[in-house]
Design a protein around this motif. Sequence first.
Motif, PDB file in Angstrom:
ATOM      1  N   GLU A 146      -8.362  -6.642  34.179  1.00 17.03           N
ATOM      2  CA  GLU A 146      -7.141  -5.923  34.353  1.00 17.03           C
ATOM      3  C   GLU A 146      -6.013  -7.108  34.319  1.00 17.03           C
ATOM      4  OE1 GLU A 146     -10.372  -4.409  37.520  1.00 17.03           O
ATOM      5  OE2 GLU A 146      -9.344  -6.302  36.670  1.00 17.03           O
ATOM      6  N   LYS A 147      -4.980  -6.703  33.798  1.00 11.66           N
ATOM      7  CA  LYS A 147      -4.038  -7.711  33.619  1.00 11.66           C
ATOM      8  C   LYS A 147      -2.920  -7.616  35.168  1.00 11.66           C
ATOM      9  CE  LYS A 147      -3.423  -8.336  28.899  1.00 11.66           C
ATOM     10  NZ  LYS A 147      -2.747  -8.186  27.563  1.00 11.66           N
ATOM     11  N   GLY A 151     -13.904 -17.065  39.822  1.00 13.34           N
ATOM     12  CA  GLY A 151     -14.124 -16.405  41.091  1.00 13.34           C
ATOM     13  C   GLY A 151     -13.739 -17.167  42.282  1.00 13.34           C
ATOM     14  N   SER A 152     -13.165 -18.267  42.214  1.00 11.72           N
ATOM     15  CA  SER A 152     -12.858 -19.448  43.025  1.00 11.72           C
ATOM     16  C   SER A 152     -11.342 -18.689  43.830  1.00 11.72           C
ATOM     17  CB  SER A 152     -12.561 -20.726  42.580  1.00 11.72           C
ATOM     18  OG  SER A 152     -11.672 -21.270  43.516  1.00 11.72           O
ATOM     19  N   LEU A 192      -3.275 -17.547  38.914  1.00 14.65           N
ATOM     20  CA  LEU A 192      -2.458 -16.780  37.971  1.00 14.65           C
ATOM     21  C   LEU A 192      -2.668 -15.219  38.062  1.00 14.65           C
ATOM     22  CD1 LEU A 192      -3.847 -18.525  34.631  1.00 14.65           C
ATOM     23  CD2 LEU A 192      -1.624 -18.664  35.600  1.00 14.65           C
ATOM     24  N   GLY A 193      -3.640 -14.961  39.134  1.00 14.62           N
ATOM     25  CA  GLY A 193      -3.821 -13.360  39.431  1.00 14.62           C
ATOM     26  C   GLY A 193      -4.449 -12.583  38.288  1.00 14.62           C
ATOM     27  N   ARG A 211     -12.985 -11.188  38.854  1.00 15.56           N
ATOM     28  CA  ARG A 211     -12.784 -12.371  39.989  1.00 15.56           C
ATOM     29  C   ARG A 211     -13.544 -11.921  41.453  1.00 15.56           C
ATOM     30  NH1 ARG A 211      -8.426 -16.326  39.124  1.00 15.56           N
ATOM     31  NH2 ARG A 211      -7.143 -15.730  37.674  1.00 15.56           N
ATOM     32  N   ALA A 212     -13.398 -10.574  41.734  1.00 17.97           N
ATOM     33  CA  ALA A 212     -14.133 -10.203  43.022  1.00 17.97           C
ATOM     34  C   ALA A 212     -15.368 -10.317  42.917  1.00 17.97           C
ATOM     35  CB  ALA A 212     -13.279  -8.987  43.114  1.00 17.97           C
ATOM     36  N   ALA A 213     -15.830  -9.773  41.921  1.00 14.94           N
ATOM     37  CA  ALA A 213     -17.529  -9.837  41.744  1.00 14.94           C
ATOM     38  C   ALA A 213     -17.899 -11.345  41.563  1.00 14.94           C
ATOM     39  CB  ALA A 213     -17.861  -9.054  40.474  1.00 14.94           C
TER      40      ALA A 213
END
Length: 221
Positions: A75-76, A124-125, A131-132, A138-140
């Motif tokens: 997702e952007k 994942g950090s 940058l979002g 990222r969450a996984a």
Amino acid sequence: MEKALIIGASGGIGQAVCQQLTGRGVAVTALSRSTDGFDLTDPDRVHHILEEIPGPFDLIFVASGALEIKGSEPEKTFRTLSAQAMMDQFALNAVGPALVLRHAARLLPRDRRAVFAVLSARVGSIGDNRLGGWVSYRAAKAAVNQIVHTASIELARTHKQAICVALHPGTVKTEFTRKYLGRHPAVEPDEAAANLLNVTERLTPADTGAFFDWAGKPVPW
């Protein structure tokens, strides 16, 4: 002879890790969805296969993962968030490694040094996120970092010399990243595998539960 178990052995990094280890004289047991039906999103299948594998292993390396699943791109923006796409990311990139870690106590030796490594990603950090975007991925990856850290605490109680870590491979030229390379510097899978294995060889039990990049430098949680 040292023994290694590689999960996700048919992927770009996984295959290169197998080749590197074989070249170093390590006896490799390779598992993947495409060749062995080892599907990390199928808990029963994971349990059945790992229950049948004789250990112990000096290295267990989980190289499975995906940036796109079922055609869903990162997702952007939160406006494009899909609950199903997010659950798919967690199933493969977080729950899958956890299902393998459930067998770690039996598959790792108690009387000598051993490493359990899971491929994570710098995105994942939480501390390094400036940058979002890429919410689900990222969450996984943040979740698998927590899973690895928690598993390391439990393993240390019975396996004093075990090292359980998350590893960031850098940007690697694989089918996994082909659409997202852009201008980012990237390395071939063979180089990435060599870098990661060099990191695992230098780790000590004091490093267990941590998150390292391909050069052995700690990555912020």
